[in-house]
Scaffold this active site. Structure first.
Site, PDB file in Angstrom:
ATOM      1  CG  HIS A  22      -2.048   0.814   1.198  1.00 22.71           C
ATOM      2  ND1 HIS A  22      -2.433   1.723   0.467  1.00 22.71           N
ATOM      3  CD2 HIS A  22      -2.947   1.164   2.156  1.00 22.71           C
ATOM      4  CE1 HIS A  22      -3.696   2.574   0.605  1.00 22.71           C
ATOM      5  NE2 HIS A  22      -4.015   2.114   1.863  1.00 22.71           N
ATOM      6  CG  HIS A  63      -4.482   0.385  -8.184  1.00 17.61           C
ATOM      7  ND1 HIS A  63      -5.819   0.576  -7.669  1.00 17.61           N
ATOM      8  CD2 HIS A  63      -3.867   1.230  -7.248  1.00 17.61           C
ATOM      9  CE1 HIS A  63      -6.003   1.024  -6.605  1.00 17.61           C
ATOM     10  NE2 HIS A  63      -4.741   1.511  -6.212  1.00 17.61           N
ATOM     11  CG  ASP A 100       2.832   4.259  -3.980  1.00 16.17           C
ATOM     12  OD1 ASP A 100       2.844   5.529  -3.547  1.00 16.17           O
ATOM     13  OD2 ASP A 100       1.966   3.426  -3.796  1.00 16.17           O
TER      14      ASP A 100
HETATM   15  N1  CMC Z   1       4.562  -6.835 -10.481  1.00 19.91           N
HETATM   16  C1  CMC Z   1       4.367  -8.231 -11.109  1.00 19.91           C
HETATM   17  N2  CMC Z   1       3.421  -8.868 -11.233  1.00 19.91           N
HETATM   18  C2  CMC Z   1       2.435  -8.200 -10.660  1.00 19.91           C
HETATM   19  C3  CMC Z   1       2.405  -6.963 -10.035  1.00 19.91           C
HETATM   20  C4  CMC Z   1       3.451  -6.488  -9.906  1.00 19.91           C
HETATM   21  N3  CMC Z   1       3.582  -5.186  -9.264  1.00 19.91           N
HETATM   22  N4  CMC Z   1       0.827  -6.653  -9.657  1.00 19.91           N
HETATM   23  C5  CMC Z   1       0.261  -7.938  -9.973  1.00 19.91           C
HETATM   24  N5  CMC Z   1       0.966  -8.882 -10.596  1.00 19.91           N
HETATM   25  C6  CMC Z   1       0.422 -10.052 -11.248  1.00 19.91           C
HETATM   26  C7  CMC Z   1       0.194 -11.021 -10.051  1.00 19.91           C
HETATM   27  O1  CMC Z   1       1.472 -11.887  -9.846  1.00 19.91           O
HETATM   28  C8  CMC Z   1      -1.021 -11.709 -10.712  1.00 19.91           C
HETATM   29  O2  CMC Z   1      -0.261 -12.604 -11.836  1.00 19.91           O
HETATM   30  P1  CMC Z   1      -1.053 -14.038 -11.994  1.00 19.91           P
HETATM   31  O3  CMC Z   1      -2.408 -13.749 -12.276  1.00 19.91           O
HETATM   32  O4  CMC Z   1      -0.030 -14.727 -12.927  1.00 19.91           O
HETATM   33  O5  CMC Z   1      -0.740 -14.703 -10.651  1.00 19.91           O
HETATM   34  C9  CMC Z   1      -1.717 -10.600 -11.550  1.00 19.91           C
HETATM   35  O6  CMC Z   1      -0.797  -9.781 -11.844  1.00 19.91           O
HETATM   36  C10 CMC Z   1      -2.838 -10.095 -10.636  1.00 19.91           C
HETATM   37  O7  CMC Z   1      -2.206  -9.511  -9.120  1.00 19.91           O
HETATM   38  P2  CMC Z   1      -2.941  -9.709  -8.037  1.00 19.91           P
HETATM   39  O8  CMC Z   1      -1.887  -9.915  -6.859  1.00 19.91           O
HETATM   40  O9  CMC Z   1      -4.165 -10.629  -8.059  1.00 19.91           O
HETATM   41  O10 CMC Z   1      -3.464  -8.426  -7.878  1.00 19.91           O
HETATM   42  P3  CMC Z   1      -4.089  -7.527  -6.433  1.00 19.91           P
HETATM   43  O11 CMC Z   1      -5.203  -6.828  -6.809  1.00 19.91           O
HETATM   44  O12 CMC Z   1      -4.380  -8.549  -5.469  1.00 19.91           O
HETATM   45  O13 CMC Z   1      -2.806  -6.619  -6.164  1.00 19.91           O
HETATM   46  C11 CMC Z   1      -1.302  -4.984  -5.698  1.00 19.91           C
HETATM   47  C12 CMC Z   1      -2.853  -5.262  -6.316  1.00 19.91           C
HETATM   48  C13 CMC Z   1      -1.428  -3.188  -5.901  1.00 19.91           C
HETATM   49  C14 CMC Z   1      -1.041  -5.360  -4.212  1.00 19.91           C
HETATM   50  C15 CMC Z   1      -0.291  -5.495  -6.689  1.00 19.91           C
HETATM   51  O14 CMC Z   1      -0.431  -5.150  -8.258  1.00 19.91           O
HETATM   52  C16 CMC Z   1       1.096  -5.213  -6.170  1.00 19.91           C
HETATM   53  O15 CMC Z   1       1.751  -5.870  -5.497  1.00 19.91           O
HETATM   54  N6  CMC Z   1       1.763  -4.091  -6.641  1.00 19.91           N
HETATM   55  C17 CMC Z   1       3.141  -3.767  -6.308  1.00 19.91           C
HETATM   56  C18 CMC Z   1       2.849  -2.838  -4.645  1.00 19.91           C
HETATM   57  C19 CMC Z   1       2.422  -1.396  -5.190  1.00 19.91           C
HETATM   58  O16 CMC Z   1       2.745  -0.807  -6.079  1.00 19.91           O
HETATM   59  N7  CMC Z   1       1.246  -1.205  -4.652  1.00 19.91           N
HETATM   60  C20 CMC Z   1       0.873   0.338  -4.533  1.00 19.91           C
HETATM   61  C21 CMC Z   1      -0.546   0.277  -4.906  1.00 19.91           C
HETATM   62  S1  CMC Z   1      -1.101   1.828  -5.294  1.00 19.91           S
HETATM   63  C22 CMC Z   1      -1.022   2.922  -3.941  1.00 19.91           C
HETATM   64  C23 CMC Z   1      -1.565   2.443  -2.727  1.00 19.91           C
HETATM   65  O17 CMC Z   1      -2.483   1.547  -2.761  1.00 19.91           O
HETATM   66  O18 CMC Z   1      -1.091   2.798  -1.527  1.00 19.91           O
END
Ligand code: CMC
Length: 429
Positions: free
Chosen positions: A268, A307, A363
């Site tokens: 986050h 996201h 971010d």
């Molecule tokens: N890098 C590589 N792969 C990713 C990423 C990433 N940053 N984010 C998602 N994926 C892949 C993930 O591995 C999955 O692939 P598969 O379907 O093959 O298993 C697919 O995309 C869907 O991901 P998810 O984890 O199910 O998505 P989510 O909605 O649960 O997670 C998230 C959202 C923001 C936690 C995630 O995208 C992430 O960890 N991003 C990196 C951390 C980040 O930048 N966070 C800031 C978010 S915006 C500001 C805030 O909220 O504070």
């Protein structure tokens, strides 16, 4: 049969039910009546991480993740970032409309005159270890504010809610800058009422021997725009923490402290800190292909990308990227910006990211601006928490006044053991 309804047949019993659809949603409680026998608990919906569950009806922030749209109280984020100030935007979020001139004058006065903190707060700061993370210091001191304002417990009193709103928004920069100066070993600087909300924050951070701190207008505006962009984001992890803790009706300092804890995590608000560590580790644009390969193999995540809601370019990232250029023109180039821009190009043209609809989020570039401004990376999530307080308070006020809300208490699907007999220690394997 009504058009706005869902017909469900329970194949266990052959019974058919009709559930009303309102605003594109059905009520989870309407499933409870679906039972196989009289003593059956009824059907539940299972949704770990709330990926498809609306926990409230809200008028604060609208997001269309597919189209990359973000609006506060109906106003597009691009217009607010261009024309508004953080304090005006905070009023909009909290009160639901843009203030007229007198409302804004009064609001600015009220926030400005609540920026001081009790001297005891300085003593708490002294208790933290020299290398304490500022998010931990911020979270703890916000919780401690609860002990100074016992009347804040009257969450049903609108006048008390308003007063706590001013205090929370006003004191956050003071606590954040105290945490920063504690980290640096510098003496604390008290608020300066002549300066803007952001200018005063800069003074409390950076003032040294000069009798009066004069903020650079370009940097002051850039920080103010960053504050506008971070002010709210509907039901994200920390807003959900604010609402969940707030639903048992403690004072808002306790709920805000919980929200700060939620924001601190690297998935986050801690992501901006993680982005800088990642860019430092990449070190040179030539190392990007190997890094991206590691991400695609699932060895790590590309921080600042992806996201839960946006499946398009995060509109905040677009605005921040523009401001990053302006700030870097003033402060000098940053090699991390070159790596970030190249990394973005590589990721946006790679099938792995295209198929999963992963785009830069807020971010990805914010940390680069913060770093150019001279902040250590530990301060980045703190810079997120200051403006987000306006959003948390707006969400909390909506929760408290919503007659449909109750204490947040999810159900579980229990899959563990049942009715075991206690085994004395000498008989255990
Ligand atoms: N890098 C590589 N792969 C990713 C990423 C990433 N940053 N984010 C998602 N994926 C892949 C993930 O591995 C999955 O692939 P598969 O379907 O093959 O298993 C697919 O995309 C869907 O991901 P998810 O984890 O199910 O998505 P989510 O909605 O649960 O997670 C998230 C959202 C923001 C936690 C995630 O995208 C992430 O960890 N991003 C990196 C951390 C980040 O930048 N966070 C800031 C978010 S915006 C500001 C805030 O909220 O504070």
């Amino acid at each position: 049969m009504a058009n706005d309804s869902l017909t469900v047949t329970d194949n266990r019993t052959g019974q058919t039910y009709e559930l009303p659809i309102t605003d594109g949603s059905v009520r989870a409680m309407d499933f409870r009546g679906m039972k196989v026998s009289d003593d059956d608990f009824g059907l539940m919906v299972y949704d770990p991480a709330f990926t498809n569950t609306a926990s409230c009806r809200s008028c604060v922030t609208f997001i269309d993740g597919d189209r990359g749209i973000l609006e506060y109280r109906g106003y597009p984020i691009e217009q607010l970032a261009e024309q508004s100030t953080f304090l005006e935007t905070a009023f909009l979020l909290v009160h639901g409309h843009l203030p007229n001139a007198e409302e804004l004058r009064q609001w600015t006065h009220n926030i400005t005159h609540h920026t001081f903190v009790h001297e005891n707060v300085r003593h708490f700061m002294e208790g933290f270890r020299y290398d304490a993370h500022p998010m931990g210091m911020l979270m703890s001191t916000v919780a401690a504010l609860s002990t100074f304002y016992p009347e804040a417990r009257n969450v049903d009193d609108p006048a008390s809610r308003e007063l706590q709103t001013w205090r929370l928004i006003a004191k956050m920069p003071t606590l954040a800058s105290f945490a920063y100066r504690r980290m640096r070993g510098f003496p604390y600087v008290y608020p300066d009422n002549d300066l803007s909300f952001t200018g005063n924050f800069m003074s409390m951070l950076w003032k040294m021997a000069e009798p009066k701190f004069e903020p650079d207008p370009v940097i002051e505006r850039a920080v103010d725009v960053l504050f506008i962009l971070h002010a709210d984001h509907e039901q994200n992890c920390s807003a959900n923490a604010m609402r969940s803790v707030g639903s048992s009706e403690p004072d808002p300092y306790m709920a805000t402290s919980a929200a700060i804890g939620a924001l601190a995590g690297p998935l986050h608000g801690g992501a901006n800190e993680a982005v800088i560590r990642m860019l430092e580790e990449i070190g040179d644009p030539k190392n990007i292909p190997a890094f991206v390969d590691g991400v695609k193999k699932g060895e790590r995540r590309l921080m600042g990308f992806g996201h839960r809601v946006y499946k398009n370019y995060d509109p905040r990232a677009r605005i921040i990227k523009r401001h990053a250029d302006e700030v870097l023109n003033l402060t000098g180039t940053n090699r991390l910006l070159d790596i970030a821009q190249e990394l973005e190009q590589v990721a946006l043209s790679d099938d792995y990211f295209i198929q999963r609809r992963l785009y830069p989020n807020v971010d990805f570039y914010s940390g680069i601006i913060y770093q150019a401004l001279g902040f250590p990376s530990e301060m980045f999530p703190v810079l997120f928490a200051i403006p987000r307080t306006a959003g948390w308070v707006a969400q909390w006020r909506e929760l408290i006044t919503d007659p449909e809300q109750k204490i947040a208490r999810p159900r579980q699907v229990y899959v563990g053991e049942r009715q075991l007999d206690y085994v004395p220690m000498d008989q255990r394997g």
